[in-house]
Design a protein around this motif. Structure first.
Motif, PDB file in Angstrom:
ATOM      1  N   GLU A 246      -0.091  -0.681  -5.156  1.00 52.75           N
ATOM      2  CA  GLU A 246      -0.706   0.578  -4.714  1.00 52.75           C
ATOM      3  C   GLU A 246      -1.888   0.298  -3.794  1.00 52.75           C
ATOM      4  OE1 GLU A 246      -1.548   2.509  -8.418  1.00 52.75           O
ATOM      5  OE2 GLU A 246       0.580   2.653  -8.907  1.00 52.75           O
ATOM      6  N   LEU A 247      -2.487  -0.859  -3.999  1.00 54.37           N
ATOM      7  CA  LEU A 247      -3.566  -1.309  -3.115  1.00 54.37           C
ATOM      8  C   LEU A 247      -3.089  -2.576  -2.427  1.00 54.37           C
ATOM      9  CD1 LEU A 247      -6.465  -1.564  -2.023  1.00 54.37           C
ATOM     10  CD2 LEU A 247      -7.065  -2.688  -4.170  1.00 54.37           C
ATOM     11  N   VAL A 248      -3.210  -2.578  -1.104  1.00 54.51           N
ATOM     12  CA  VAL A 248      -2.784  -3.737  -0.338  1.00 54.51           C
ATOM     13  C   VAL A 248      -3.999  -4.443   0.247  1.00 54.51           C
ATOM     14  CG1 VAL A 248      -1.452  -4.559   1.645  1.00 54.51           C
ATOM     15  CG2 VAL A 248      -0.568  -2.678   0.234  1.00 54.51           C
ATOM     16  N   VAL A 249      -4.220  -5.666  -0.203  1.00 55.44           N
ATOM     17  CA  VAL A 249      -5.275  -6.493   0.380  1.00 55.44           C
ATOM     18  C   VAL A 249      -4.696  -7.174   1.620  1.00 55.44           C
ATOM     19  CG1 VAL A 249      -6.675  -8.574   0.027  1.00 55.44           C
ATOM     20  CG2 VAL A 249      -6.471  -6.861  -1.804  1.00 55.44           C
ATOM     21  N   VAL A 250      -5.475  -7.188   2.695  1.00 57.89           N
ATOM     22  CA  VAL A 250      -5.071  -7.935   3.886  1.00 57.89           C
ATOM     23  C   VAL A 250      -6.130  -9.002   4.128  1.00 57.89           C
ATOM     24  CG1 VAL A 250      -4.336  -7.811   6.294  1.00 57.89           C
ATOM     25  CG2 VAL A 250      -4.084  -5.803   4.810  1.00 57.89           C
ATOM     26  N   ALA A 251      -5.719 -10.239   4.122  1.00 57.13           N
ATOM     27  CA  ALA A 251      -6.662 -11.347   4.313  1.00 57.13           C
ATOM     28  C   ALA A 251      -5.916 -12.545   4.869  1.00 57.13           C
ATOM     29  CB  ALA A 251      -7.320 -11.715   2.983  1.00 57.13           C
ATOM     30  N   PHE A 252      -6.649 -13.402   5.600  1.00 62.88           N
ATOM     31  CA  PHE A 252      -6.036 -14.621   6.140  1.00 62.88           C
ATOM     32  C   PHE A 252      -6.963 -15.798   5.856  1.00 62.88           C
ATOM     33  CE2 PHE A 252      -8.480 -15.622  10.040  1.00 62.88           C
ATOM     34  CZ  PHE A 252      -9.239 -14.472  10.183  1.00 62.88           C
ATOM     35  N   GLY A 253      -6.432 -16.993   6.104  1.00 59.10           N
ATOM     36  CA  GLY A 253      -7.242 -18.204   5.961  1.00 59.10           C
ATOM     37  C   GLY A 253      -7.762 -18.366   4.543  1.00 59.10           C
ATOM     38  N   ILE A 254      -8.940 -18.929   4.411  1.00 61.46           N
ATOM     39  CA  ILE A 254      -9.493 -19.259   3.099  1.00 61.46           C
ATOM     40  C   ILE A 254      -9.670 -17.994   2.249  1.00 61.46           C
ATOM     41  CG2 ILE A 254     -11.912 -19.201   3.866  1.00 61.46           C
ATOM     42  CD1 ILE A 254     -10.461 -21.651   1.298  1.00 61.46           C
ATOM     43  N   VAL A 255      -9.969 -16.873   2.881  1.00 66.82           N
ATOM     44  CA  VAL A 255     -10.165 -15.636   2.120  1.00 66.82           C
ATOM     45  C   VAL A 255      -8.890 -15.261   1.361  1.00 66.82           C
ATOM     46  CG1 VAL A 255     -10.785 -13.206   2.241  1.00 66.82           C
ATOM     47  CG2 VAL A 255     -11.849 -14.821   3.812  1.00 66.82           C
ATOM     48  N   SER A 256      -7.742 -15.512   1.995  1.00 68.85           N
ATOM     49  CA  SER A 256      -6.482 -15.156   1.337  1.00 68.85           C
ATOM     50  C   SER A 256      -6.259 -16.002   0.094  1.00 68.85           C
ATOM     51  CB  SER A 256      -5.305 -15.315   2.306  1.00 68.85           C
ATOM     52  OG  SER A 256      -5.077 -16.676   2.609  1.00 68.85           O
ATOM     53  N   ARG A 257      -6.839 -17.196   0.076  1.00 62.08           N
ATOM     54  CA  ARG A 257      -6.706 -18.055  -1.109  1.00 62.08           C
ATOM     55  C   ARG A 257      -7.529 -17.500  -2.276  1.00 62.08           C
ATOM     56  NH1 ARG A 257      -4.988 -23.429   0.081  1.00 62.08           N
ATOM     57  NH2 ARG A 257      -5.375 -23.773  -2.141  1.00 62.08           N
ATOM     58  N   VAL A 258      -8.767 -17.099  -1.950  1.00 61.80           N
ATOM     59  CA  VAL A 258      -9.634 -16.541  -2.995  1.00 61.80           C
ATOM     60  C   VAL A 258      -9.052 -15.213  -3.477  1.00 61.80           C
ATOM     61  CG1 VAL A 258     -11.988 -15.889  -3.601  1.00 61.80           C
ATOM     62  CG2 VAL A 258     -11.607 -17.647  -1.866  1.00 61.80           C
ATOM     63  N   ALA A 259      -8.577 -14.413  -2.525  1.00 63.36           N
ATOM     64  CA  ALA A 259      -8.022 -13.101  -2.879  1.00 63.36           C
ATOM     65  C   ALA A 259      -6.809 -13.269  -3.782  1.00 63.36           C
ATOM     66  CB  ALA A 259      -7.640 -12.337  -1.608  1.00 63.36           C
ATOM     67  N   ARG A 260      -6.021 -14.296  -3.512  1.00 65.41           N
ATOM     68  CA  ARG A 260      -4.840 -14.546  -4.335  1.00 65.41           C
ATOM     69  C   ARG A 260      -5.243 -14.794  -5.795  1.00 65.41           C
ATOM     70  NH1 ARG A 260       0.518 -17.016  -3.212  1.00 65.41           N
ATOM     71  NH2 ARG A 260       1.233 -17.744  -5.231  1.00 65.41           N
ATOM     72  N   SER A 261      -6.270 -15.600  -5.974  1.00 67.49           N
ATOM     73  CA  SER A 261      -6.759 -15.867  -7.333  1.00 67.49           C
ATOM     74  C   SER A 261      -7.270 -14.586  -7.982  1.00 67.49           C
ATOM     75  CB  SER A 261      -7.873 -16.908  -7.296  1.00 67.49           C
ATOM     76  OG  SER A 261      -7.329 -18.183  -7.039  1.00 67.49           O
ATOM     77  N   ALA A 262      -7.984 -13.778  -7.207  1.00 66.40           N
ATOM     78  CA  ALA A 262      -8.521 -12.522  -7.734  1.00 66.40           C
ATOM     79  C   ALA A 262      -7.374 -11.587  -8.131  1.00 66.40           C
ATOM     80  CB  ALA A 262      -9.417 -11.858  -6.689  1.00 66.40           C
ATOM     81  N   ILE A 263      -6.352 -11.549  -7.305  1.00 64.20           N
ATOM     82  CA  ILE A 263      -5.212 -10.666  -7.585  1.00 64.20           C
ATOM     83  C   ILE A 263      -4.477 -11.124  -8.852  1.00 64.20           C
ATOM     84  CG2 ILE A 263      -2.940  -9.927  -6.714  1.00 64.20           C
ATOM     85  CD1 ILE A 263      -4.278  -9.983  -3.875  1.00 64.20           C
TER      86      ILE A 263
END
Lengths: 351, 91, 484
Positions: A246-263
């Motif tokens: 329902e919520l889509v995070v958009v991120a690239f590079g190192i941020v996408s790695r941290v976001a993945r852990s958060a998700i």
């Protein structure tokens, strides 16, 4: 194949050499210097050329010359150095030369600092140099992808006769992870249009000057036609937990790695959040975002960047106002922590 | 083309002949000023680009090439050397 | 009737690339020196029989369109960058003949860095530098070689040394460098000067064809349009004014000292490329794959230490980053997912250093370790800085020989190891990091001592250091096991 543990800055060069790159021109700058150092070490061993140029401007122009002479040529830098290279990048794009430029983002503007940042999105993805052109931009988020993109970038560059950027940040450049390299060793294609040695090369001209307005307009139109093909064929993105998001995070590079852990953590709490990670920043994964925006279940987008909000504009263009697009960013070279992103994503969900 | 070092020494004076492609001449006058034999001159007529083109007066050229290397136009001047006893073409 | 002097064959017969109706005449103004210099270059290329391997670089300036004329390979370059572009071409094709054709604004102003460094490298190219003391293409502005007092559109009251400095003597500047083989300044102002120019260009190209190095020929040339005089008067101005400031003559010819050398072959290496790149060769990796099978979910590790987020911190020089690499590398060999992220830059030179390490049986999201399961502190500031990040129930290893305090929190486990002292007793304080590795392995069971020992060779490049490191690991483990 066995894995080997390498820095991102190192892996990208070894990948490039497997892809047939034998020419490297560069200038030292933190946090990209290991790229030049790795090239300096290996190029002489593989019949290649490494030269530390007198400036970033000279380095990119050497790449222009080498690419014009048919070589798979590469350079790399970070923020301030990438700014300096932009003159050459415009000429390379105008003359339709294939080459690879690695940009390891650091804090800006100005001298800023050397910590990882994504504030070079605008200058790399949207231009940076003068005139009507686009760069193909790859955005690796792991050391494995640094190696893979070192190979892919040359294939794309030659396929479209276009400069290809590998845009990432100091964290991906500096970190070490296991990498698996392919078995394939590439011999670069022969380029009939390049200058060089032999009567067949003599008619060749590498140039970006077209004095006649109609001729230049036709050239720009030809470039646009190529860019359209690239948009149609080369968009790459990774979907993570998007099936019911329902919520889509958009991120690239190192941020996408941290976001993945958060998700991962939030998913365990039952939060329906997923991520779309652009692997190509240009062409931007507009179709994927547009499709997500059209899904009824998707309520909003959250773009997370280590910048003042640069990619978020591309996200908004793709979403076309159908859903709210929020932004969370850190600057100064600060990498958002997992806890911080859990907090941000949760807030956004409840909002 | 013989270089100066290899050019045979001649007892008799070399005789030459200059052909000027008038439409490639911009009438700058450098060849006229440089010619040691003073056998070149600018014409009063205009060529199709609006310049007063140079012409060879028809006699006296020694095929020294000074005009050729003073002329900025790659193809405006061609210098010929005449064989002994050969007559210049009639223009 | 023999042709004695004619348009060289290395010019195009018809200039097809030139726009407009006139495809037989060049674009330069009447009396401009560029055409003469072009002619001399073309003649030399023809006579030296190098046309098929010549690449002419057109700069920015009036000669931007040099590629209309030369029937050779052509590259148009950005303003001032021709020597860099030429470097790229020449390094790619060492058997090419590269001619960098540049004007005074291009070479001596915006491209100063490129020309100086190409010359300093002894780049195997020929630079023809056309000095006409003015910017022609843009309409007569001041050049770096504009004479004192000379009026241009940007020095309407004449160039003043107090404001614009004095003219740059390029040939002398290049002659100050060690590498160039041949530097000469010539003039187009009279017959003698033109003869000399023709020979100089020919010599410079001949030297390149013999791989003797970098040559620069500076040619004093006229710009009648920019100077606002007739072509004939322009030559007089060169003789009277320019040659007084820019003395004509040979500055160096070191060809006699430099052997004409054949090109070293530079084959494209394909064979054994993986080996040369020090990456696993095709067909290897079974051991790791097998290990990965066995590694599974890290069930053999105590739950407290499973999939740990590790922070190693201390002073630069204590082997902080190396210990982190050791942990990550060992984890990789055992089939786990690992990541290693260092602090980098000035802080690692003499200041503090730290790295984040993760070892996991699952794909690793964030490689950044904020909340820490295992903190390894080698100095007091690091302990103070990172102790608050340790999660409740986490463990802190600290070098008690350097830290005279213990962790403050009571919700974490503290393991004191006098690592530096123990390493000193082994004969080398630099092994303190590996003493700590042994202690960590022993305490957490993340890796067995045998596994740590077995994979030392994966990240220790100097093999003779391995025995010392083995002893250090053993010592750290013993200390934890026996408390002494």
């Amino acid at each position: 194949m066995a894995r080997v543990i390498l820095k991102g800055n190192d892996a990208v060069v070894r990948g490039a050499i497997l892809a047939g790159c034998r020419v490297y021109f560069g200038y030292p700058i933190t946090p990209a210097s290991e790229i030049a150092e790795t090239a300096a070490y290996y190029m002489p061993l593989v019949g290649g050329v490494f030269l530390q140029a007198e400036s970033e401007v000279a380095a990119i122009n050497m790449v222009y010359g080498a690419a014009g002479a048919g070589a798979r040529a590469m350079t790399a830098s970070s923020g301030p150095g990438i700014s300096l290279k932009m003159e050459g990048v415009s000429y390379i794009a105008g003359a339709e030369l294939p080459c690879v430029i690695v940009s390891i983002g650091r804090g800006g503007p100005g001298l800023g600092n050397i910590a990882p940042e994504q504030g070079d999105y605008h200058q790399v993805v949207w231009g940076g140099g003068h005139g009507n052109y686009r760069n193909i931009v790859l955005a690796p988020n792991s050391v494995q992808e640094m190696a893979d993109h070192g190979i892919l970038a040359f294939a794309l560059a030659d396929r479209y006769r276009n400069p290809v950027f590998i845009l990432t940040d100091g964290a991906i450049g500096q970190m070490m992870e296991p990498v698996e390299f392919p078995e394939t060793v590439v011999t670069p294609p022969e380029k009939e249009w390049a200058v060089g040695v032999g009567a067949a090369r003599r008619p060749n001209l590498i140039s970006s000057i077209l004095l006649d307005p109609d001729e230049l307009e036709a050239h720009v139109a030809k470039l646009e036609e190529k860019y359209t093909r690239i948009v149609e064929q080369e968009v790459r993105a990774e979907a993570y937990e998007l099936e019911d998001a329902e919520l889509v995070v958009v991120a690239f590079g190192i941020v996408s790695r941290v976001a993945r852990s958060a998700i991962e953590v939030l998913r365990k709490e039952g939060c329906k959040v997923g991520m779309l990670r652009p692997i190509t920043l240009w062409p931007f994964p507009e179709p994927q975002l547009r499709e997500l925006a059209a899904q009824e279940r998707v309520q909003r987008f959250l773009t997370i960047e280590m910048s003042n909000g640069q990619m978020v504009r591309d996200v908004r263009l793709a979403v076309e106002g159908r859903k709210p697009v929020e932004f969370y960013g850190r600057t100064g070279g600060n990498i958002p922590t997992e806890v911080e992103l859990i907090e941000q994503i949760r807030c956004q969900t409840e909002a | 083309m013989a270089t100066e070092a290899t050019a045979p020494k001649r007892k008799v004076r070399r005789r030459g002949y200059v052909v000027i492609r008038e439409d490639e001449c911009k009438g700058c006058g450098l060849c006229v000023a440089a010619c040691p034999q003073e056998v070149l001159e600018l014409q009063s007529k205009l060529n199709r680009y609006g310049y007063h083109p140079c012409r060879y007066k028809g006699a006296g050229c020694i095929a020294c090439g000074i005009c050729f290397y003073s002329c900025p136009e790659p193809g405006a001047i061609t210098v010929f050397e005449l064989e002994e006893g050969e007559e210049p073409p009639q223009s | 009737m023999d042709v004695k002097f004619a348009k060289p064959k290395s010019f195009y017969e018809i200039y097809e690339r030139k726009p407009g109706a006139n495809k037989e005449g060049i674009h330069y103004c009447p009396g401009c020196g560029h055409g003469i210099i072009h002619k001399m270059i073309a003649e030399a290329v023809q006579d030296l029989e190098i046309q098929d391997r010549t690449v002419v670089i057109s700069p920015v300036g009036c000669s931007v369109f040099a590629y209309y004329y030369f029937d050779t390979g052509n590259i148009q370059s950005a303003h001032g960058r021709a020597p860099a572009v030429g470097t790229g071409v020449k390094r790619t094709h060492p058997d090419s003949i590269v001619i960098s054709y540049q004007g005074d604004g291009d070479l001596a102003a915006i491209g100063t860095a490129e020309i100086v460094h190409a010359a300093n490298r002894g780049e195997q190219m020929t630079v023809i530098f056309v000095n006409n003391a003015i910017y022609g293409m843009t309409g007569g502005q001041m050049a770096p070689t504009t004479l004192e007092g000379q009026r241009t559109t940007t020095t309407p009251y004449g160039r003043k040394k107090e404001n614009e400095g004095q003219p740059v003597r390029v040939a002398e500047l290049i002659d100050a460098l060690e590498a160039p083989v041949y530097v000469e300044r010539t003039t187009l102002s009279d017959v003698k000067g033109r003869t000399r120019t023709r020979k100089a260009i020919r010599k410079a190209l001949k030297y390149q064809s013999e791989n003797r190095g970098f040559s620069l020929v500076e040619v004093l040339s006229s710009c009648p349009t920019g100077w606002g005089v007739t072509p004939v008067d322009a030559n007089q101005w060169i003789r009277e004014k320019m040659e007084a400031v820019f003395p004509v003559g040979l500055l160096r010819d070191r060809a006699a000292d430099i052997e004409a050398r054949p090109l070293e072959p530079r084959p494209f290496v394909r064979e054994n490329l993986h080996q040369l790149l020090e990456i696993p060769e095709p067909g290897t990796g079974d051991a790791q794959a097998a290990a990965a099978q066995g590694a599974g979910e890290m069930q053999h590790v105590d739950e407290r230490y499973r999939n740990p987020r590790i922070k190693v911190a201390g002073f630069g020089g204590q082997g902080i980053l190396f210990l982190g690499l050791g942990i990550a590398s060992t984890g990789m060999e055992l089939g786990y997912q690992v990541s290693w992220l260092p602090s980098y830059g000035p802080e690692m030179r003499g200041g503090t250093a730290n790295c984040s390490v993760r070892v996991s049986s699952d794909l690793i999201g964030s490689p950044i370790v904020a909340e820490t399961d295992i903190l390894v502190a080698f100095n007091k500031p690091s302990l103070a800085k990172f102790e608050p990040d340790v999660r409740a129930g986490g463990v802190v290893f600290y070098d008690s020989s350097l830290i005279d305090a213990s962790p403050q929190r009571d919700d974490i486990e503290a393991v004191s190891v006098p690592a530096t002292q123990l390493a000193d007793e082994l004969g080398n304080t630099k092994a303190a990091n590996m003493v700590m590795f042994g202690a960590i392995a022993e305490k957490t069971g993340l890796f067995s001592l045998e596994e740590v020992r077995q994979h030392l060779g994966g990240y220790i490049k100097k093999k003779k250091l391995i025995p010392l490191n083995e002893r250090a690991i053993e010592r750290g483990a013993t200390y934890v096991r026996e408390g002494a």
